[in-house]
Design a protein around this motif. Structure first.
Motif, PDB file in Angstrom:
ATOM      1  N   UNK A  91       0.847  -1.197   0.000  1.00  0.00           N
ATOM      2  CA  UNK A  91       0.000   0.000   0.000  1.00  0.00           C
ATOM      3  C   UNK A  91       0.887   1.253   0.000  1.00  0.00           C
ATOM      4  N   UNK A  92       1.898   1.261   0.835  1.00  0.00           N
ATOM      5  CA  UNK A  92       2.781   2.439   0.902  1.00  0.00           C
ATOM      6  C   UNK A  92       3.758   2.470  -0.264  1.00  0.00           C
ATOM      7  N   UNK A  93       4.286   1.309  -0.623  1.00  0.00           N
ATOM      8  CA  UNK A  93       5.266   1.266  -1.722  1.00  0.00           C
ATOM      9  C   UNK A  93       4.649   1.720  -3.047  1.00  0.00           C
ATOM     10  N   UNK A  94       3.356   1.460  -3.218  1.00  0.00           N
ATOM     11  CA  UNK A  94       2.701   1.825  -4.490  1.00  0.00           C
ATOM     12  C   UNK A  94       2.242   3.282  -4.532  1.00  0.00           C
ATOM     13  N   UNK A  95       2.449   4.018  -3.470  1.00  0.00           N
ATOM     14  CA  UNK A  95       1.984   5.399  -3.448  1.00  0.00           C
ATOM     15  C   UNK A  95       2.612   6.187  -4.601  1.00  0.00           C
ATOM     16  N   UNK A  96       1.818   7.047  -5.221  1.00  0.00           N
ATOM     17  CA  UNK A  96       2.367   7.869  -6.306  1.00  0.00           C
ATOM     18  C   UNK A  96       2.902   9.196  -5.757  1.00  0.00           C
ATOM     19  N   UNK A  97       2.674   9.419  -4.450  1.00  0.00           N
ATOM     20  CA  UNK A  97       3.252  10.602  -3.787  1.00  0.00           C
ATOM     21  C   UNK A  97       4.590  10.186  -3.172  1.00  0.00           C
ATOM     22  N   UNK A  98       5.542  11.093  -3.152  1.00  0.00           N
ATOM     23  CA  UNK A  98       6.843  10.771  -2.529  1.00  0.00           C
ATOM     24  C   UNK A  98       6.618  10.596  -1.025  1.00  0.00           C
ATOM     25  N   UNK A  99       7.062   9.460  -0.476  1.00  0.00           N
ATOM     26  CA  UNK A  99       6.829   9.209   0.953  1.00  0.00           C
ATOM     27  C   UNK A  99       7.728  10.096   1.811  1.00  0.00           C
ATOM     28  N   UNK A 100       7.178  10.488   2.957  1.00  0.00           N
ATOM     29  CA  UNK A 100       7.982  11.239   3.913  1.00  0.00           C
ATOM     30  C   UNK A 100       8.943  10.254   4.602  1.00  0.00           C
ATOM     31  N   UNK A 101      10.258  10.527   4.574  1.00  0.00           N
ATOM     32  CA  UNK A 101      11.213   9.538   5.092  1.00  0.00           C
ATOM     33  C   UNK A 101      11.029   9.222   6.583  1.00  0.00           C
ATOM     34  N   UNK A 102      10.839  10.270   7.412  1.00  0.00           N
ATOM     35  CA  UNK A 102      10.733  10.023   8.850  1.00  0.00           C
ATOM     36  C   UNK A 102       9.493   9.200   9.190  1.00  0.00           C
ATOM     37  N   UNK A 103       8.366   9.581   8.556  1.00  0.00           N
ATOM     38  CA  UNK A 103       7.123   8.825   8.798  1.00  0.00           C
ATOM     39  C   UNK A 103       7.277   7.376   8.344  1.00  0.00           C
ATOM     40  N   UNK A 104       7.930   7.195   7.205  1.00  0.00           N
ATOM     41  CA  UNK A 104       8.099   5.831   6.671  1.00  0.00           C
ATOM     42  C   UNK A 104       8.988   5.010   7.592  1.00  0.00           C
ATOM     43  N   UNK A 105      10.070   5.632   8.044  1.00  0.00           N
ATOM     44  CA  UNK A 105      10.981   4.907   8.940  1.00  0.00           C
ATOM     45  C   UNK A 105      10.222   4.480  10.197  1.00  0.00           C
ATOM     46  N   UNK A 106       9.501   5.434  10.783  1.00  0.00           N
ATOM     47  CA  UNK A 106       8.772   5.126  12.026  1.00  0.00           C
ATOM     48  C   UNK A 106       7.678   4.087  11.789  1.00  0.00           C
ATOM     49  N   UNK A 107       6.995   4.209  10.663  1.00  0.00           N
ATOM     50  CA  UNK A 107       5.879   3.302  10.363  1.00  0.00           C
ATOM     51  C   UNK A 107       6.347   1.847  10.376  1.00  0.00           C
ATOM     52  N   UNK A 108       7.526   1.590   9.797  1.00  0.00           N
ATOM     53  CA  UNK A 108       7.973   0.204   9.674  1.00  0.00           C
ATOM     54  C   UNK A 108       8.842  -0.258  10.837  1.00  0.00           C
ATOM     55  N   UNK A 109       9.509   0.657  11.499  1.00  0.00           N
ATOM     56  CA  UNK A 109      10.471   0.188  12.514  1.00  0.00           C
ATOM     57  C   UNK A 109       9.949   0.270  13.947  1.00  0.00           C
ATOM     58  N   UNK A 110       8.959   1.120  14.195  1.00  0.00           N
ATOM     59  CA  UNK A 110       8.508   1.308  15.584  1.00  0.00           C
ATOM     60  C   UNK A 110       7.254   0.475  15.855  1.00  0.00           C
ATOM     61  N   UNK A 111       7.314  -0.367  16.887  1.00  0.00           N
ATOM     62  CA  UNK A 111       6.131  -1.154  17.225  1.00  0.00           C
ATOM     63  C   UNK A 111       4.961  -0.257  17.621  1.00  0.00           C
ATOM     64  N   UNK A 112       3.730  -0.688  17.248  1.00  0.00           N
ATOM     65  CA  UNK A 112       2.548   0.082  17.658  1.00  0.00           C
ATOM     66  C   UNK A 112       1.906  -0.634  18.844  1.00  0.00           C
ATOM     67  N   UNK A 113       0.549  -0.609  18.920  1.00  0.00           N
ATOM     68  CA  UNK A 113      -0.054  -1.247  20.094  1.00  0.00           C
ATOM     69  C   UNK A 113      -0.041  -2.773  19.982  1.00  0.00           C
ATOM     70  N   UNK A 114      -0.320  -3.441  21.085  1.00  0.00           N
ATOM     71  CA  UNK A 114      -0.177  -4.895  21.180  1.00  0.00           C
ATOM     72  C   UNK A 114      -1.017  -5.632  20.132  1.00  0.00           C
TER      73      UNK A 114
END
Ligand code: SAM
Length: 368
Positions: free
Chosen positions: A30-53
């Motif tokens: 879903x994110x990789x197919x975006x036609x908008x340039x991804x924000x690097x910080x948001x992308x890094x956090x989205x994939x590397x930081x755990x969310x809720x249980x």
């Protein structure tokens, strides 16, 4: 118009992909197919930081392990031909890879960050020295690089031995072969190192750096047997690769075997150890290394070269690489994957060579 269609496709595919392949797979694409340039910080956090249980539990456990196994088998069957699979990833554009890999060697494999101030160039130099020491090349020795990439380790060895004649590299990427021939003039062949027949006892040293991962679990035994017969009795094999730790395929790995490195079916550490033993190879050195700083350094370099990257490969491929480098970081951080180096010798090696085993985990840092 094309852009809106791509955006609609991206939304429409999310639910079916989540049902069949799971949340981690669906949200990656879903994110990789975006036609908008991804924000690097948001992308890094989205994939590397755990969310809720609950989110994390669903992400890690769906689809069930048996389903993941079937999906992996299906992808391996679809990309049975390694040349086709390799070309999809590595023939993308040499100039694109030049943008984020180190400038000196263009290593596309884990580096050794020894100091907090190390750049990717320093770290790849550290790694090159470490592996050079393991290979210990001598003038006149016949040495083979399995999966030689853009010629990084061949260059390092040649600088030491000044012997081009006995140095060989195999790759399945036409772009890489062209690059090496133009830049260094090494003996590089477009050869599938898994299906190739090797002349018995024909090499003094055979090594692989970041390419054993491309040997599927069901190919590992026959391939390792060939290698153990291809080295001389006093020769050695050096492998640097990452593997799974657990028995079960992690959900986050699914997208890697389909969209990033098509057809990959990564074995776990136990499988490698069993195979080495079955083909009569003894372990002379093993060490564990930390892939995370390299992945982060590549991510940052790619972001710093965003404009050129997008000109070369387009927004969606740029986005895909950002997501993949961040997702890979998480796989190592979760200890789902581990980077190992092994030196192997034939069990019938002359007694003089049967030195004690060395091991090293100093590069494997604490959880960050
Ligand atoms: C991750 S790159 C590593 C390249 C290089 N060793 C380095 O450290 O930079 C993997 C390499 O393995 C090669 N490769 C993978 N499977 C292969 C196969 N079956 N036969 C030949 N080359 C293969 C790819 O073409 C690529 O050059």
């Amino acid at each position: 118009m094309m852009r809106s269609l791509s955006e609609i496709k991206r939304f429409l595919l999310f639910i079916p992909e989540m049902i069949f392949f799971g949340l981690s797979y669906a949200r990656f694409l879903y994110w990789a197919r975006s036609t908008q340039i991804l924000d690097p910080q948001e992308t890094w956090n989205r994939f590397t930081k755990p969310k809720n249980f609950l989110w994390e539990w669903f992400l890690d456990n769906y689809p069930p392990a048996i389903m993941r196994r079937l999906l992996c088998n299906f992808s391996s069957l679809r990309f049975r031909d390694h040349a086709n699979a390799i070309s999809q990833h590595y023939d993308l554009s040499n100039k694109f890879y030049e943008l984020f890999l180190d400038k000196e060697y263009m290593f596309y494999s884990c580096a050794d960050f020894l100091k907090s101030t190390d750049t990717i160039e320093d770290a790849q130099e550290n790694k090159a020295n470490y592996i050079l020491n393991l290979i210990d090349p001598k003038f006149g020795e016949k040495i083979l690089d399995l999966g030689c990439g853009w010629g990084a380790m061949l260059k390092k060895i040649y600088e030491t031995t000044k012997d081009k004649k006995h140095l060989y590299g195999y790759t399945l990427s036409t772009e890489q072969k062209k690059f090496i021939e133009e830049k260094y003039g090494f003996n590089v062949e477009l050869k599938d190192f898994i299906t190739t027949e090797y002349e018995p006892e024909s090499f003094d040293k055979i090594y692989s750096i970041g390419s054993l991962e491309h040997v599927r679990e069901d190919e590992l035994l026959a391939f390792s047997k060939k290698l153990s017969q291809a080295i001389k009795r006093d020769g050695k094999i050096i492998h640097h690769f990452f593997c799974r730790i657990g028995d079960v395929i992690p959900t986050r790995l699914l997208v890697g075997g389909v969209a990033i490195f098509p057809g990959i079916d990564l074995a776990n550490l136990k499988k490698y150890l069993d195979v080495f033993e079955q083909v009569n190879l003894g372990v002379k050195h093993h060490s564990v290394h930390d892939y995370r700083p390299t992945l982060k350094a590549w991510f940052d370099r790619l972001v710093a070269n965003k404009e050129t990257a997008i000109q070369l490969v387009g927004v969606q491929t740029y986005n895909k690489y950002l997501c993949y480098l961040a997702e890979a970081w998480r796989l190592f951080d979760d200890r789902d994957l581990m980077l190992m180096r092994f030196v192997l010798q034939r069990q019938d090696a002359p007694m003089a060579l049967k030195t004690s085993v060395t091991s090293d985990a100093s590069h494997f840092l604490q959880k960050v």
